[in-house]
Design a protein around this motif. Sequence first.
Motif, PDB file in Angstrom:
ATOM      1  N   GLU A  29      -6.027   3.674  -1.521  1.00 27.01           N
ATOM      2  CA  GLU A  29      -5.071   3.912  -0.439  1.00 27.01           C
ATOM      3  C   GLU A  29      -4.037   4.982  -0.763  1.00 27.01           C
ATOM      4  O   GLU A  29      -3.473   5.589   0.151  1.00 27.01           O
ATOM      5  CB  GLU A  29      -4.332   2.612  -0.104  1.00 27.01           C
ATOM      6  N   LEU A  30      -3.759   5.215  -2.035  1.00 33.20           N
ATOM      7  CA  LEU A  30      -2.633   6.061  -2.427  1.00 33.20           C
ATOM      8  C   LEU A  30      -3.076   7.405  -2.980  1.00 33.20           C
ATOM      9  O   LEU A  30      -4.186   7.550  -3.479  1.00 33.20           O
ATOM     10  CB  LEU A  30      -1.785   5.339  -3.483  1.00 33.20           C
ATOM     11  N   THR A  31      -2.157   8.361  -2.928  1.00 34.86           N
ATOM     12  CA  THR A  31      -2.368   9.672  -3.547  1.00 34.86           C
ATOM     13  C   THR A  31      -1.040  10.157  -4.117  1.00 34.86           C
ATOM     14  O   THR A  31       0.025   9.648  -3.771  1.00 34.86           O
ATOM     15  CB  THR A  31      -2.867  10.721  -2.526  1.00 34.86           C
ATOM     16  N   GLY A  32      -1.126  11.132  -4.984  1.00 38.29           N
ATOM     17  CA  GLY A  32       0.067  11.802  -5.499  1.00 38.29           C
ATOM     18  C   GLY A  32       0.991  10.915  -6.315  1.00 38.29           C
ATOM     19  O   GLY A  32       0.553  10.105  -7.132  1.00 38.29           O
ATOM     20  N   LEU A  33       2.285  11.080  -6.068  1.00 38.89           N
ATOM     21  CA  LEU A  33       3.316  10.381  -6.833  1.00 38.89           C
ATOM     22  C   LEU A  33       3.224   8.864  -6.669  1.00 38.89           C
ATOM     23  O   LEU A  33       3.455   8.116  -7.626  1.00 38.89           O
ATOM     24  CB  LEU A  33       4.709  10.890  -6.428  1.00 38.89           C
ATOM     25  N   SER A  34       2.874   8.409  -5.476  1.00 39.82           N
ATOM     26  CA  SER A  34       2.747   6.970  -5.254  1.00 39.82           C
ATOM     27  C   SER A  34       1.671   6.373  -6.149  1.00 39.82           C
ATOM     28  O   SER A  34       1.827   5.268  -6.669  1.00 39.82           O
ATOM     29  CB  SER A  34       2.402   6.687  -3.793  1.00 39.82           C
ATOM     30  N   GLN A  35       0.580   7.105  -6.341  1.00 40.30           N
ATOM     31  CA  GLN A  35      -0.500   6.624  -7.193  1.00 40.30           C
ATOM     32  C   GLN A  35      -0.048   6.562  -8.657  1.00 40.30           C
ATOM     33  O   GLN A  35      -0.376   5.614  -9.371  1.00 40.30           O
ATOM     34  CB  GLN A  35      -1.715   7.525  -7.046  1.00 40.30           C
ATOM     35  N   ILE A  36       0.727   7.528  -9.071  1.00 38.91           N
ATOM     36  CA  ILE A  36       1.246   7.535 -10.448  1.00 38.91           C
ATOM     37  C   ILE A  36       2.181   6.354 -10.667  1.00 38.91           C
ATOM     38  O   ILE A  36       2.105   5.658 -11.686  1.00 38.91           O
ATOM     39  CB  ILE A  36       1.950   8.874 -10.743  1.00 38.91           C
ATOM     40  N   GLU A  37       3.071   6.101  -9.709  1.00 43.86           N
ATOM     41  CA  GLU A  37       4.002   4.972  -9.807  1.00 43.86           C
ATOM     42  C   GLU A  37       3.242   3.642  -9.839  1.00 43.86           C
ATOM     43  O   GLU A  37       3.605   2.735 -10.582  1.00 43.86           O
ATOM     44  CB  GLU A  37       4.983   4.986  -8.630  1.00 43.86           C
ATOM     45  N   MET A  38       2.179   3.540  -9.051  1.00 43.48           N
ATOM     46  CA  MET A  38       1.384   2.318  -9.019  1.00 43.48           C
ATOM     47  C   MET A  38       0.707   2.082 -10.369  1.00 43.48           C
ATOM     48  O   MET A  38       0.704   0.968 -10.882  1.00 43.48           O
ATOM     49  CB  MET A  38       0.343   2.421  -7.893  1.00 43.48           C
TER      50      MET A  38
END
Length: 69
Positions: A29-38
Amino acid sequence: MHAQDYLLKFRQCHLLDSVERLCDKFDQELTGLSQIEMHRAADHRRAELAAQKNFNIGSIPKSVWTYVK
């Protein structure tokens, strides 16, 4: 969302397998910074499960990381 928000979701998982399944779901579901934070929050939760203790974000002792696979 921030890593703390994801960590609260991951803390509902009490088994490593559950963390992995939730991580896979978020990964789709995620990409970019959100994926890194997850991923940061998922790694944090893996360390908490290995130590059997909850820690604040960024305050896990180095010795605990040796038990994270």
